[in-house]
Design an enzyme around this catalytic site. Structure first.
Site, mmCIF file in Angstrom:
data_model
loop_
_atom_site.group_PDB
_atom_site.id
_atom_site.type_symbol
_atom_site.label_atom_id
_atom_site.label_comp_id
_atom_site.label_asym_id
_atom_site.label_seq_id
_atom_site.Cartn_x
_atom_site.Cartn_y
_atom_site.Cartn_z
ATOM 1 N N HIS A 6 55.641 10.719 63.099
ATOM 2 C CA HIS A 6 55.065 9.602 62.355
ATOM 3 C C HIS A 6 53.935 10.108 61.473
ATOM 4 O O HIS A 6 52.848 10.436 61.960
ATOM 5 C CB HIS A 6 54.556 8.556 63.345
ATOM 6 C CG HIS A 6 54.136 7.262 62.715
ATOM 7 N ND1 HIS A 6 54.775 6.694 61.639
ATOM 8 C CD2 HIS A 6 53.117 6.411 63.032
ATOM 9 C CE1 HIS A 6 54.196 5.563 61.323
ATOM 10 N NE2 HIS A 6 53.179 5.364 62.147
ATOM 11 N N ASP A 54 60.438 10.165 60.008
ATOM 12 C CA ASP A 54 59.481 9.209 60.585
ATOM 13 C C ASP A 54 60.219 8.110 61.344
ATOM 14 O O ASP A 54 61.057 7.414 60.770
ATOM 15 C CB ASP A 54 58.633 8.589 59.475
ATOM 16 C CG ASP A 54 57.375 7.929 60.000
ATOM 17 O OD1 ASP A 54 57.482 7.144 60.963
ATOM 18 O OD2 ASP A 54 56.292 8.201 59.464
ATOM 19 N N SER A 108 50.391 4.407 58.168
ATOM 20 C CA SER A 108 51.255 3.425 58.823
ATOM 21 C C SER A 108 50.962 2.030 58.264
ATOM 22 O O SER A 108 51.052 1.833 57.045
ATOM 23 C CB SER A 108 51.073 3.518 60.337
ATOM 24 O OG SER A 108 52.114 2.888 61.029
#
Length: 516
Positions: free
Chosen positions: A485, A455, A237
């Site tokens: 994610h 995602d 991320s």
């Protein structure tokens, strides 16, 4: 008010289990990456860092037993902790230092490659608290790597910043994040300015030295002190942005870098907000399809529910009220994982019946609020770091002009994401550093960039942009056609085996490989 870019190990464990098929054969198309199979060794040239004093580059870490905190339990005996001294200001390397909290578990096998650094995103996620719970997901990597993570500056045990008390945080939950009139707009912006002042008071001089660039420089000092010639890194991320910035600053020190759930490095603050609105709407559409609903009609129904909650917050079993902002956060959380979609169904059904308890519980989980009413500080660090990074400061007037475009992207999330651009760094006490991060890394070893087509938080389109901006021959793209994610550890043998081959054997897949 909270941005949705965080990652946690709990999220990773709950992601969709999917099958795999490869877009390339692997054999014959794979190539080696620097240091393949070879243990790290330290040479004087690789350790040289002319700008830093020997008191920092040659410091010895005092590894010892890890201690638990109010926000994270004590890890098991496999884990050791230490404190790394780094400059507060890299422009003054001989000046004041701060301590970064590190955690590691030593490699279990006999053919050690070196240290593998992990950043779990946020920005603001504590590596000290997440790394032990994530270790099971990366157990194969521990055979040849010391697993190492840390609390970045301004986070947790590394001079962690708390901008508000628990009471103040709960009071701010009543502020409308999508103002409907002049009074609500004034309250929204006043709350944003108040948060920044609280951060400045809590952080002092540190508030100007918690940028992604600062953390990337910390990583290279960490490499030297750990005794590694190259930096091996797993960024998730926001951690992908940190990894890209590191590769740009230190291309010759890049070893094996994995960037999973990729932040688009070409997007500015407004572009990133639009990307997130698009990503969460796409995930919501997929969820609605899975329940047999028409996505357009289902989205209208949810948007109408949020509008009713905005007008009259829902009661909950705790006695607190479910506001529109809390409800939207509660909807976002299950979209991080397809396995959590049933929880979203139950929470939405209950809210339609007038009970906000389930959505509030989901929101509290994201906001690190425990049963006693104590809040963690991840979202505080997230804002302090990103507002030092982001140069853009959209005004309320500029935001209002953008709102129609945001609503068109997402009838559910668009308005919230749009207003967020005005409030997130409103009246922030320090200026931002860049519009978009620089991640070009000519001369670096190949970097494996992993994107998931479903995602919600870091939409798939950013994966190709990261690979392209890293540069030809550097950015290598791997795609997973999944939901949730992130990709690694999400149930795809194809993704996991490709990443493991890269990290353990130095095998670089063909750019564009697809796992489905």
């Amino acid at each position: 008010m909270s941005r949705f870019v965080r990652w946690t190990a709990a999220t990773a464990a709950a992601l969709l289990v999917a099958g795999c098929s490869s877009g390339s054969s692997g054999s014959g198309d794979d190539k080696g990456v620097g240091g393949a199979g070879a243990p790290s060794s330290t040479t004087s040239s690789s350790r040289a860092s002319p700008g830093l004093p020997a008191s920092l580059t040659s410091q010895k870490l005092d590894w010892g037993r890890c201690e638990g905190t109010s926000d994270s339990p004590t890890p098991g005996s496999d884990w050791q902790c230490a404190t790394l001294k780094v400059p507060l200001d890299y422009a003054k390397p001989d000046g004041e230092t701060i301590g970064l909290a590190l955690i590691r578990a030593k490699a279990t096998g006999g053919s050690r490659i070196g240290s593998l650094l992990f950043n779990f995103g946020g920005p603001g996620q504590s590596g000290i608290s997440v790394m032990p719970s994530y270790a099971g997901t990366v157990s194969a990597l521990r055979e040849r790597y010391d697993l190492v993570s840390w609390d970045p500056r301004g986070v947790g045990a590394s001079e962690g910043v708390r901008c508000r008390s628990d009471k103040e945080i709960q009071a701010a939950e009543s502020v409308d994040p999508t103002p409907d009139d002049a009074a609500e707009e004034k309250a929204y912006l006043q709350d944003a300015a108040s948060f920044g002042k609280g951060c400045e008071k809590a952080a002092g001089n540190l508030i100007a030295h918690v940028s992604t660039t600062d953390s990337a420089r910390d990583m290279d000092l960490m490499r030297q002190v750990l005794g590694d010639t190259k930096t091996h890194y797993f960024g998730i991320s926001y951690g992908t942005e940190l990894g890209g910035v590191y590769a740009h600053l230190f291309p010759k020190n890049v070893g094996r870098l994995i960037l999973d759930a990729v932040v688009d490095p070409s997007a500015d603050m407004v572009g990133h907000a639009k990307n997130q609105a698009r990503g969460f709407q796409r995930a919501l559409d997929d969820y609605l399809k899975s329940t047999g609903q028409d996505p357009e009609e289902g989205s209208r129904k949810i948007a109408a529910l949020l509008k009713r909650i905005d007008a009259e917050p829902l009661p909950t079993s705790s006695g607190r009220k479910l506001t529109q902002g809390l409800a939207l956060t509660g909807i976002v959380v299950p979209l991080y994982s397809a396995q959590s979609w049933p929880a979203l169904t139950g929470a939405l059904d209950a809210a339609e019946q007038g009970d906000g308890s389930d959505l509030l519980a989901l929101s509290d989980g994201y906001n690190d609020r425990d049963a006693s009413g104590h809040y963690g500080t991840t979202t505080h660090a997230q804002r302090v770091i990103s507002c030092l990074d982001d140069k853009q400061r959209p005004t309320a007037a500029q935001t209002k002009k953008q709102l129609p475009a945001f609503r068109k992207i997402s009838p559910v999330f668009g308005e919230f994401m749009g207003w967020d651009t005005a409030g997130w760094c409103h009246d922030w006490p320090v200026a931002g550093q860049y519009d978009t991060p620089e991640v070009s890394a000519p001369g670096a070893a190949p970097v494996l960039v992993v994107g998931n087509t479903g995602d919600p938080a870091t939409p798939y389109e950013g994966t190709r942009k990261m690979a392209d901006e890293l540069g030809k021959g550097v950015g290598v793209m791997l795609t997973w056609k999944g939901e949730g994610h992130g990709a690694y550890g999400s149930g795809s043998d194809c993704v996991d085996s490709t990443v493991n081959a890269y990290l353990l054997d130095g095998t670089v897949p063909k750019d564009g490989k697809v796992c489905s």
